[in-house]
Design an enzyme around this catalytic site. Sequence first.
Site, short mmCIF file in Angstrom:
data_model
loop_
_atom_site.label_atom_id
_atom_site.label_comp_id
_atom_site.label_asym_id
_atom_site.label_seq_id
_atom_site.Cartn_x
_atom_site.Cartn_y
_atom_site.Cartn_z
N SER A 1 0.84 -1.19 0.00
CA SER A 1 0.00 0.00 0.00
C SER A 1 0.88 1.25 0.00
O SER A 1 1.70 1.42 -0.91
CB SER A 1 -0.97 -0.07 1.17
OG SER A 1 -2.04 0.84 1.02
N ASP B 1 -9.62 -5.03 -4.47
CA ASP B 1 -9.05 -4.15 -3.45
C ASP B 1 -10.03 -3.01 -3.19
O ASP B 1 -10.37 -2.27 -4.11
CB ASP B 1 -7.70 -3.61 -3.92
CG ASP B 1 -6.94 -2.89 -2.82
OD1 ASP B 1 -7.53 -2.03 -2.13
OD2 ASP B 1 -5.74 -3.17 -2.66
N HIS C 1 -7.31 -6.16 0.29
CA HIS C 1 -6.13 -5.30 0.39
C HIS C 1 -4.95 -6.08 1.00
O HIS C 1 -4.08 -5.51 1.65
CB HIS C 1 -6.47 -4.06 1.21
CG HIS C 1 -5.51 -2.93 1.08
ND1 HIS C 1 -5.21 -2.33 -0.12
CD2 HIS C 1 -4.76 -2.29 2.01
CE1 HIS C 1 -4.32 -1.36 0.09
NE2 HIS C 1 -4.03 -1.32 1.37
#
Length: 133
Positions: free
Chosen positions: A11, A78, A105
Site C-alpha cells: 500500500s 481491493d 487489500h
Amino acid sequence: SRPDTIVVGHSSGAVAAMRLLEEHRLAGCVLVSACHTDLGDAGEAASGYYPPSGGEWKWSQIRKHAAGNIVILHSDNDPFIPLPEAQHVAESLGVPLRVQPGRSHFFSAGEDLVEACLAAADAAVSAEASGST
C-alpha cells in the site's frame, strides 16, 4: 558492491519503496497494492510521495535501480486501490502485474505473497550468479 536487499512494500509502503528506488540501488522489490496517485485522499496527499508535491515519478530510475527485478501484486477486489492504479504502475515499470483473485487489500498472509518474495529473491540470486545487475 552489488546490492543484496529486496524491499517489500504494501500500500503506502509500496509507494515509499518506489520513491526509495528512485535514488537507491537494491536487488529488487515486491510491490503489493501499489498506486501512483494519492487517490484524492488528504492523508496520502500530505505524505509527499505523490505528484505534484513528491515530484513526477522516475519510472526508468526505479526499474534501473531494482535491476528490473520488480514483482507487483494486486487484488481484483481491493477496496482502497483500484486495479487501474496498479496496472499503471506495472505498465510504467515494464513488468507484469500479478492479479490475485479475492485478496482484498492483502490483509492476511498468503502463499501468493510468499511466492512473490521468492520470485524476487530467485531473480536476484540468478542475476548475482550471472554477473548482471
